[in-house]
Design a protein around this motif. Sequence first.
Motif, PDB file in Angstrom:
ATOM      1  N   UNK A  22     -47.141   5.085 -46.837  1.00  0.00           N
ATOM      2  CA  UNK A  22     -45.966   4.241 -47.064  1.00  0.00           C
ATOM      3  C   UNK A  22     -44.912   5.004 -47.874  1.00  0.00           C
ATOM      4  N   UNK A  23     -45.365   5.707 -48.902  1.00  0.00           N
ATOM      5  CA  UNK A  23     -44.445   6.522 -49.702  1.00  0.00           C
ATOM      6  C   UNK A  23     -43.792   7.601 -48.849  1.00  0.00           C
ATOM      7  N   UNK A  24     -44.594   8.186 -47.963  1.00  0.00           N
ATOM      8  CA  UNK A  24     -44.075   9.217 -47.068  1.00  0.00           C
ATOM      9  C   UNK A  24     -42.942   8.643 -46.220  1.00  0.00           C
ATOM     10  N   UNK A  26     -41.068   5.962 -46.947  1.00  0.00           N
ATOM     11  CA  UNK A  26     -39.909   5.584 -47.757  1.00  0.00           C
ATOM     12  C   UNK A  26     -39.198   6.828 -48.306  1.00  0.00           C
ATOM     13  N   UNK A  27     -39.994   7.727 -48.888  1.00  0.00           N
ATOM     14  CA  UNK A  27     -39.360   8.804 -49.654  1.00  0.00           C
ATOM     15  C   UNK A  27     -38.976  10.009 -48.804  1.00  0.00           C
ATOM     16  N   UNK A  28     -39.669  10.232 -47.730  1.00  0.00           N
ATOM     17  CA  UNK A  28     -39.359  11.422 -46.943  1.00  0.00           C
ATOM     18  C   UNK A  28     -38.679  11.082 -45.620  1.00  0.00           C
ATOM     19  N   UNK A  30     -37.296   8.068 -44.635  1.00  0.00           N
ATOM     20  CA  UNK A  30     -36.081   7.256 -44.774  1.00  0.00           C
ATOM     21  C   UNK A  30     -35.238   7.719 -45.957  1.00  0.00           C
ATOM     22  N   UNK A  31     -35.493   8.930 -46.405  1.00  0.00           N
ATOM     23  CA  UNK A  31     -34.801   9.429 -47.592  1.00  0.00           C
ATOM     24  C   UNK A  31     -33.282   9.300 -47.480  1.00  0.00           C
ATOM     25  N   UNK A  33     -31.442   7.430 -45.594  1.00  0.00           N
ATOM     26  CA  UNK A  33     -30.989   6.026 -45.549  1.00  0.00           C
ATOM     27  C   UNK A  33     -30.922   5.448 -46.953  1.00  0.00           C
ATOM     28  N   UNK A  34     -31.969   5.679 -47.740  1.00  0.00           N
ATOM     29  CA  UNK A  34     -31.996   5.104 -49.086  1.00  0.00           C
ATOM     30  C   UNK A  34     -31.020   5.817 -50.018  1.00  0.00           C
ATOM     31  N   UNK A  35     -30.802   7.113 -49.762  1.00  0.00           N
ATOM     32  CA  UNK A  35     -29.827   7.835 -50.574  1.00  0.00           C
ATOM     33  C   UNK A  35     -28.444   7.227 -50.365  1.00  0.00           C
TER      34      UNK A  35
ATOM     35  N   UNK B 259     -37.055   4.554 -54.926  1.00  0.00           N
ATOM     36  CA  UNK B 259     -38.086   5.450 -54.406  1.00  0.00           C
ATOM     37  C   UNK B 259     -37.540   6.320 -53.274  1.00  0.00           C
ATOM     38  N   UNK B 260     -36.861   5.667 -52.334  1.00  0.00           N
ATOM     39  CA  UNK B 260     -36.398   6.372 -51.142  1.00  0.00           C
ATOM     40  C   UNK B 260     -35.380   7.449 -51.468  1.00  0.00           C
ATOM     41  N   UNK B 261     -34.459   7.130 -52.385  1.00  0.00           N
ATOM     42  CA  UNK B 261     -33.413   8.097 -52.715  1.00  0.00           C
ATOM     43  C   UNK B 261     -33.971   9.289 -53.479  1.00  0.00           C
ATOM     44  N   UNK B 263     -36.706  11.063 -52.801  1.00  0.00           N
ATOM     45  CA  UNK B 263     -37.140  12.132 -51.916  1.00  0.00           C
ATOM     46  C   UNK B 263     -38.401  12.824 -52.396  1.00  0.00           C
ATOM     47  N   UNK B 298     -41.867  12.071 -54.437  1.00  0.00           N
ATOM     48  CA  UNK B 298     -43.116  11.932 -53.687  1.00  0.00           C
ATOM     49  C   UNK B 298     -44.225  12.788 -54.310  1.00  0.00           C
TER      50      UNK B 298
END
Lengths: 561, 388
Positions: A22-24, A26-28, A30-31, A33-35, B259-261, B263, B298
């Motif tokens: 899930x973190x992968x 969100x953080x990688x 969809x990075x 998009x969230x940025x 979290x998403x931003x 990376x 991450x």
Amino acid sequence: MERRVKLIIYFTILVFFLFTVELFKIQLMSHEKYKELSRKNYLRVIKIPAIRGDILDRNNIKIASWRPVFRISILPGILSPNKIKKIFSLTGLDSLDYNVNTLSFKRNYITLKSGVDFKTISKIEENLDEFPGVIIDAVPTRYYNPQYISLSEILGYVQEATQEEIKKLNLDIGDVVGRKGIEAIYDSVLRGKNGKRFFIVDSRGNIVERDPTPPIPPKKGKTIITTIDANLMNYIDSLFLPYDKGACVIYKPKNGEIIALFTKPYFNSNTFLKDYKNLISNPQKPLLNRAIQGLYPPGSIFKLISGLIALKTRSISENTLFNSCTGSFKYGNRTWGCWLESGHGRLNLEHAIEQSCDVYFYQLGLAVGFKRFLDELNSINLPLYTGIDLPHEKKGFIPTYNWYLKKLGKYNVTEGYVLNLSIGQGEILFTPLSLAVLTGQIAQKGWAVKPYIVRPKKLDTLILNVEESQYFNAVLKGAYLVVNGEHGTARGIALDSIKIAGKTGSAENPHGNKTHSLFTAFVPYENPEYVITVIVENAGHGGEVAAPIAGNIIRRLYHLK
Amino acid sequence: MRALKFISIPLIISIIGILELARINTIYFKKQLVFLILALILFFVVSKIKFKKIIHQYLLFYIPGIILLLLPLILSKGAIKRWINIGGIYFQPSEVAKIFYILFLSSFFSKKERKKTGNFMKALFMSSLYFGLVFIEPDFATASTFIFIFAIVSFAIGVDSNILLLLGLAPLSAIFSFSWILYILLIISLTIYLFLLPKRRFFFAISIYTIAFSLGLLTPYIWNNVLKPYQRERVISFLDPEKHRDTSGWQVYQGKIALGAAGFFGRFGEDYNQKNLRFLPAPHTDFIFSSIGEDVGFLGLVIIFSLYIALFWKLYEIVKKSRKVHSKIFAVGTLSFFIYHIIFNIASNLGLFPVAGIPLAFLSYGGTHLITEYILLGIAAGMYERGE
């Protein structure tokens, strides 16, 4: 027990593995998009409105430019309803126009009021600490030179764009669009490109940093140079001072330039929106641009056309003499009067035009015949609609034979109708502009350049279809005699140094006691440079009112006293 | 000092936690540092307590826990009775009651023949007083902690799986009752399971169906008539945070953005992040996971995951190597305590579970939970070290 605990541990590790997946995501995955969402959170973009392009007259006088207007905007999210109410009372805003409680929940800047006076601005600026989230700035706003408000109907005005326009034209909230006149037609040319300014705000809307990246400067709209002579417009305005309603067109048939396009009464572009309620209820109809939207019977000016049709159909020759005018004419069991009760005697075409003899043209009409007259009228390509670069030009009207059949019934259409038609009374309607173009076509023996206010890349020519240019000779001679002849109906305006030609008209109208006074002229006679068409509503005969106005204008055009 | 090796991992996590709190607000940092020191002292103190002699007196642990749970109900005046005020410091007795509860379970099951269903039912009956008292505070999150610990311990000691099914069926029928398809599937699979059993057990079947049907009908009723609007909202917003981003889903939505931003490596050096501009809600408590994740990305979060798993493994080793049953059971209880808090807090940060106010072990700001965590570790370590 250990085995079961181990199972629990493995299960927990599995859960942590799922967390990692899930973190992968969100953080990688969809990075970006969230940025972007994070950037949207803190980045507030405020538009820097572009300056609208100037509008100049033919002598480069600025008739429409801009000036700064103070504006108060708020970021409602951080102001309590009470603070917002306080700003309302300071700026004299009515809090009923806004729902204070919903305002305080919005997340973007909202313009509360533009056009705030300097006193109010300084009052709020003094207490700016008390109002975090209030932004005061100066917005470039359209400003029309108040010396030249007689040009308002040509210019139009600007208004804040509606929701649909913002979507359709891809505008920003608060942008203006042109309405009426040049502002409407050349809206996309005049509109510049808005700039942007960036602010970084925290979750409560406090400004953390101004201009984290340099502002994007706005681009000013293009300047438009018109063919209008603003000072001449004001001069025409002064000539119309004694009269309530009317219009005047000055036009160069050789190249299509409109030098003046005057209408009275006119609105004021600067205060249009404020005045709107009064404008719309005013019985004088100031919203009507009479020069391009006023429909008038051409009256005796139409005799020029009647003459051309008679010559073209070979119903008469230049020298045809009809029965002598005795001040009236009997046809069927009815008597038709001439405007001169004492009568004109025996006249040929040019003298009939000079003296505007009705009896001559009754007989001319009968010689052509009713149906033939109408058919010819519809085939010579009259410039009823000129296609000038202004919005909402009205089209004039000429009837057809079928139109009469439909209106009156098959058995009621008689030859007698041609009598009214040939002297320009009845159903025929022209706008002042189309009369001016028609005058130009006659003056130049059949052609004139399509009129415009802003010079187009390609010029179009409007042709009057009379087949042979020799047919114009007698008509033009008549027009010359109208001003210069012994008995000419506009002989009062003749000049020594320059030869004027024209035709008077007096259009009966059902609404007023007095006729509309019409005069259309061209100068110089041999090589027409200007066409001047004047209409004064309910003012009397053409020679009495409209012709002297045209005379004054011509003297000014040629710098004569 | 040999006990130190048991808390090397928790100490690393705790230091990460207080460093993060220092970035959020130095006041939290200072207070939490004091709590941490206090917790370490208590860790050593409780590790010296010899439980061997008193461990068979399970009421000795059961009753203090009950008293602790009664305190806020009697003393607190608000509508929500979770905290009591001791000299200006707010203290949540239900946290400390968890220690007594785990001690009670290890005591009870070490004395009785633990696989016997009658004893299991007795423990369940006694435990339900714990569940009930927390439930009426009301504090569903803590009540479910007790249930979770009970379920894990019961499973670990080898209680009949049919009986566990009977218990596990309750929450399942409650959740599945919101979707009639899932509910029907549940009933069908239960019926198949009953047919596959080697022996026909009439009363077992009756109880299975009773639970499935009564909770299936009761849950929608409770949802509509008993739950407070804010509780309903939390569940709904959990289900669709993007849609509710302006209201209740706002927190989860902003947490995911943080979290998403971040990376892979995090955005430690950036001034304009979710935390600094205060877009991240409750970064020191409910959302400390997102807050740390924003800084370390991450990579950092996977390291924290590994630290937690290492802690679980350590507790598993205690279970394996302990000589006495009560210390094994206590280690299992402690393990389940940590699993519950850590998994559900992280799940809520990832938007996989409603935000329930569950602190993240060793990381979230707050004294009571930190002290509870170190006391649990202290007792487990002490029991193991002494060979109990």
